[in-house]
Scaffold this active site. Structure first.
Site, mmCIF file in Angstrom:
data_model
loop_
_atom_site.group_PDB
_atom_site.id
_atom_site.type_symbol
_atom_site.label_atom_id
_atom_site.label_comp_id
_atom_site.label_asym_id
_atom_site.label_seq_id
_atom_site.Cartn_x
_atom_site.Cartn_y
_atom_site.Cartn_z
ATOM 1 N N ARG A 26 14.215 -28.463 30.840
ATOM 2 C CA ARG A 26 14.529 -27.812 29.563
ATOM 3 C C ARG A 26 13.436 -26.833 29.145
ATOM 4 O O ARG A 26 13.723 -25.833 28.477
ATOM 5 C CB ARG A 26 14.782 -28.879 28.495
ATOM 6 C CG ARG A 26 16.151 -29.572 28.700
ATOM 7 C CD ARG A 26 16.196 -30.939 28.081
ATOM 8 N NE ARG A 26 17.527 -31.542 28.092
ATOM 9 C CZ ARG A 26 18.051 -32.219 29.132
ATOM 10 N NH1 ARG A 26 17.366 -32.369 30.247
ATOM 11 N NH2 ARG A 26 19.272 -32.751 29.044
ATOM 12 N N ASP A 316 19.604 -44.064 34.493
ATOM 13 C CA ASP A 316 18.918 -43.794 35.767
ATOM 14 C C ASP A 316 18.086 -44.989 36.243
ATOM 15 O O ASP A 316 17.595 -44.995 37.371
ATOM 16 C CB ASP A 316 18.006 -42.563 35.632
ATOM 17 C CG ASP A 316 18.817 -41.280 35.452
ATOM 18 O OD1 ASP A 316 20.007 -41.270 35.823
ATOM 19 O OD2 ASP A 316 18.258 -40.298 34.937
ATOM 20 N N LYS A 343 26.703 -40.181 40.334
ATOM 21 C CA LYS A 343 25.306 -39.715 40.341
ATOM 22 C C LYS A 343 24.991 -39.150 41.729
ATOM 23 O O LYS A 343 25.894 -38.838 42.486
ATOM 24 C CB LYS A 343 24.375 -40.866 39.959
ATOM 25 C CG LYS A 343 24.546 -41.331 38.511
ATOM 26 C CD LYS A 343 24.143 -40.254 37.536
ATOM 27 C CE LYS A 343 24.369 -40.660 36.093
ATOM 28 N NZ LYS A 343 24.109 -39.570 35.159
HETATM 29 C C1 S3P Z 1 19.972 -35.961 32.641
HETATM 30 C C2 S3P Z 1 21.008 -36.674 32.150
HETATM 31 C C3 S3P Z 1 21.602 -37.834 32.826
HETATM 32 C C4 S3P Z 1 20.714 -38.381 33.918
HETATM 33 C C5 S3P Z 1 20.126 -37.302 34.756
HETATM 34 C C6 S3P Z 1 19.322 -36.328 33.915
HETATM 35 C C7 S3P Z 1 19.466 -34.806 31.868
HETATM 36 O O1 S3P Z 1 22.846 -37.453 33.389
HETATM 37 O O2 S3P Z 1 21.422 -39.296 34.727
HETATM 38 O O3 S3P Z 1 19.260 -37.873 35.744
HETATM 39 O O4 S3P Z 1 18.348 -34.324 32.144
HETATM 40 O O5 S3P Z 1 20.176 -34.365 30.959
HETATM 41 P P1 S3P Z 1 24.177 -37.498 32.478
HETATM 42 O O6 S3P Z 1 23.789 -36.905 31.213
HETATM 43 O O7 S3P Z 1 25.223 -36.705 33.150
HETATM 44 O O8 S3P Z 1 24.504 -38.951 32.395
#
Ligand code: S3P
Length: 430
Positions: A26, A316, A343
């Protein structure tokens, strides 16, 4: 690459882990859209975040680093991205692809984004459908639901999107598209997912609103580049925290860890299982809560039931939590976690296969796992299935298993946690 793990007596040390992957992505993406320079320290050097840097360079943003953990992003404002001359490659990173789709949807140019074998199989309609409703033209394989995806962006209409899944990637894609829309865009989720996008947009000068499980953003805010120190990644620390909670005599401190409540479910669940965890030196960085954490072995862990709103708070961490559950006393049931199937691998199947290999009693459920704990693990050969979190969960299981464990395909750990095996070795007492 094979990673060999021998049974450990305990884990001891005072360490820090690499910067948070979600926050690092981000910083590049929002930094690119801000006016002026953003400096991100303790940036994640994992391959996923390098993929994001590569994509935004191709979109015309000057980015230096990571050098000594520092990345500098020369933000060009909301209208500063350029049409990429080549295909954008998100590698293994769902966050890079989904968040970038939100941004590409609002650009007055054409772009194509793809990824590796795993990412090209993952569902993208959850972001492309709402982005199409906002006005973007997006084409891709399987009716536009799989990458490679071609995007013809343009002026967007604000929408009120109701997401059937609690996914920060979906929420963030729509909110980032909302930056380029007229009026107010909102996303409502069944449960709150991680809120790093909202926190960073606010820190950079936007004014996202939050009401229950709905987040709002007004189009065309003024974003200004900032200095950020990225917190340690709790999803990486989870492997070490869990190993320390499992191994008698362990005493491990991890400094500067992000403990955002939308991410800290692993701490709550390890505590529910009986672990001794202390949080101290609480502070804030870039709007994100950060602390030092000490975990000490406090006896055999106990099984738990988890589901509902807890799941997005530790999505995660479920592979490593399943390892803890298999070593714990009693039964653990994990439900409402069907998202694990989409995932980096099908993590319900991969975890079940992994634990069975160590001799654990595990059953796959439609939306989770049922694990009867208490078996003594036997060291084994296991395969990462190209999934970094499966490889690291296997390493933690190996530490508590009799004999030697070999994790095949361990190079994928580089995706999120470069230096994992060295750090683990450094705190492991044989
Ligand atoms: C993430 C959101 C999660 C997570 C991923 C990173 C992120 O996925 O599993 O490792 O940085 O927004 P989801 O939001 O699709 O569940």
């Amino acid at each position: 690459m094979d990673l060999r793990i021998e049974q450990a007596r305990c884990l001891r040390g005072d360490i820090s882990v690499p910067g948070d992957k979600s926050i690092s992505h981000r910083a590049v993406i929002i930094g690119a859209l801000a006016e002026g320079e953003t400096v991100a320290e303790n940036f994640s050097a994992g391959e996923d975040c390098l993929s994001t840097i590569d994509c935004y360079r191709k979109l015309g943003i000057e980015i230096t680093g990571p050098q000594g953990g520092v990345v500098r992003i020369a933000g060009r404002g909301l209208d500063g991205l350029r049409e990429p001359g080549d295909i954008l490659d998100a590698g293994n990173s769902g966050t890079t692809m989904r968040l970038s789709l939100g941004i590409l949807a609002g650009q007055p140019f054409f772009s194509v984004i793809t990824g590796d074998n795993s990412l090209r199989r993952r569902p993208m309609a959850r972001v492309t459908d709402p982005l199409k409703r906002m006005g973007a033209v997006i084409e891709g394989r399987k009716g536009g639901s799989c990458a490679p995806l071609a995007v013809r962006g343009g002026p967007l209409k604000a929408v009120a999107h109701i997401s059937p899944v609690a996914s920060a990637q979906v929420k963030s894609a729509i909110l980032l598209a909302g930056l380029f829309a007229d009026g107010q865009t909102s996303v409502t989720e069944p449960y709150r997912s991680r809120d790093h996008t909202e926190i960073m947009l606010k820190y950079f000068g936007a004014a996202p609103g939050i009401e229950g499980n709905t987040v709002y953003i007004d189009g065309r805010p003024q974003l200004t580049g900032k200095k950020i120190r990225v917190a340690g990644d709790i999803s990486s620390a989870a492997f070490l925290l869990t190993a320390a909670a499992l191994a008698p005599g362990s005493d491990l401190t991890i400094r500067g860890l992000g403990i955002n409540p939308t991410r800290s479910g692993i701490i709550d669940v390890l505590e529910m299982m009986g672990a001794d965890i202390r949080i101290f030196n609480l502070r804030e960085d870039g709007g994100e809560p950060v602390a030092d954490i000490r975990v000490r072995y406090a006896g055999r862990l106990r099984g738990v039931k988890i589901g509902g709103e807890m799941i997005p708070r530790l999505i995660d961490e479920i592979p490593v939590l399943a390892v803890a559950a298999a070593a714990a006393e009693g039964k653990t049931v994990i439900r409402d976690a069907a998202e694990l199937k989409v995932k980096e691998s099908n993590r319900i199947a991969a975890v079940a296969r992994l634990l069975s290999g160590f001799g654990a009693d595990v059953a796959e459920l439609e939306d989770g796992l049922m694990i009867r704990g208490g078996r003594v693990f036997a060291g084994c050969f296991c395969d990462s299935h190209g999934d970094h979190r499966i490889a690291m969960a296997a390493a933690v299981a190996g530490l508590t298993a009799k004999g030697t464990t070999v994790v095949r395909g361990a190079e994928c750990i580089e995706v999120s946690f470069p230096g994992f095996s060295e750090l683990l070795k450094g705190v492991t007492i044989k």
